[in-house]
Enzyme design. Structure first.
Site: not given
Length: 333
Positions: A2-3, A50, A310
């Site tokens: 989750p950001e 985060k 990523r």
């Protein structure tokens, strides 16, 4: 993982429980025994990027106010929501359930006879009273209900996710934490100047970091300068700024870097506001086949040498890569 906007929402959902005592516990955590939270008081909650921080104390105390959880334009909206938000959940699953059979493998610990009290892995008798929570890829917090399986797993089983930790409070509600890592610390690690959702976010520091001679997509994910920024925000901000992910920051103009930072902040704030409004965030390039202009989107994994790679989505036409020679020609003209 989750950001920043998601973790800010988690923070908001936890806040109504501040000032309440834990009266029953459960969960599958091995590193921190759920029983060690029995009878503790949740005194404060803070957020940074985060990570979520919860303060627990053995005795009821006057709690200290946490750091400002929202950008200023969203503070008034948050104050109006009140207790109704305790029925909201945030995570990959949207189906709801309210009985404890949803997690039969999670042991329950109550405060009755034979209860397990605070042990060596808890904060009693020490300065380590802050629980630091880092969420996994599908990490979430559910309030007054449990997550349910939305589909069968690879084995064909419809097994509900098992919460890592469940805390029932004296006020009658409970929190269920999923897919997260927890550890005790003496204080929360808060650096508002690097938090993209903080009113104290330091724009100059961010611009200086982006100006390094390395691909901007690497720098954007550096939590030292852009805490809370994740892969979705990275992809969307770069597309909106018209910058190729592998562009060296040192070759971009101050104006381009400034536009990129603006899009980081604006997209993040809009995403957070949408969460409070129940609105799903719309992405223009992340996990898309075509960009809004109708061009084919390219996907490739990028990351620093020896570092984590990523997946990155970008449009070669809307985000052209500029070579050093082209930059030099522009500067000489």
């Amino acid at each position: 993982m989750p950001e920043g906007p998601s973790v800010r929402k988690f923070h908001h959902l936890v806040r109504p429980f501040v000032g309440q005592q834990v009266v029953q516990t459960g969960g599958s955590s091995k590193k921190l025994s759920p029983a060690s939270f029995q009878s503790l008081w949740l005194q404060d909650t803070q957020v940074h990027g985060k990570k979520l921080f919860l303060r627990f104390d053995p005795d009821e105390e006057t709690r200290f106010p946490g750091n400002n959880p929202l950008p200023e334009p969203l503070q008034k909206r948050e104050q109006k929501e009140g207790a109704g938000d305790q029925k909201q959940t945030l995570g990959p699953d949207s189906q709801k359930v309210s009985d404890q059979s949803a997690w039969p493998l999670a042991r329950v610990h109550s405060g009755d006879n034979g209860s397990e009290r605070l042990g060596a892995d808890g904060p009693a008798g020490s300065a380590e009273r802050w629980l630091q929570i880092s969420f996994g890829l599908f990490g979430s917090i559910w309030v007054n209900e449990f997550s349910r399986a939305k589909k069968a797993n690879k084995r064909g089983d419809w097994r509900d996710p098992i919460p890592r930790l469940v805390l029932h409070f004296g006020g009658g509600g409970f929190l269920a934490f999923y897919s997260c890592q927890m550890s005790w610390s003496s204080s929360p690690v808060i650096k508002p100047t690097s938090d993209i959702l903080s009113a104290k976010f330091h724009r100059g520091q961010a611009l200086e970091a982006l100006g390094q001679a390395q691909p901007v997509c690497y720098t954007l994910l550096d939590q030292r300068y852009f805490s809370g920024l994740g892969n979705i925000i990275k992809n969307e901000a770069l597309y909106r700024a018209g910058i190729h992910p592998l562009s060296l920051g040192s070759l971009l103009s101050p104006r381009q870097l400034g536009i990129l930072v603006d899009h980081v902040v604006e997209f993040s704030a809009d995403w957070l506001q949408g969460k409070f409004q129940g609105r799903q965030q719309h992405t223009q390039v992340y996990q898309k086949d075509q960009c809004p202009a109708g061009h084919q989107v390219v996907k490739e994994a990028f990351g620093p040498p020896g570092g984590f790679q990523r997946l990155t989505w970008w449009c070669p036409q809307c985000q052209p890569r500029v070579s050093p020679d082209e930059v030099e020609q522009v500067q000489l003209s």
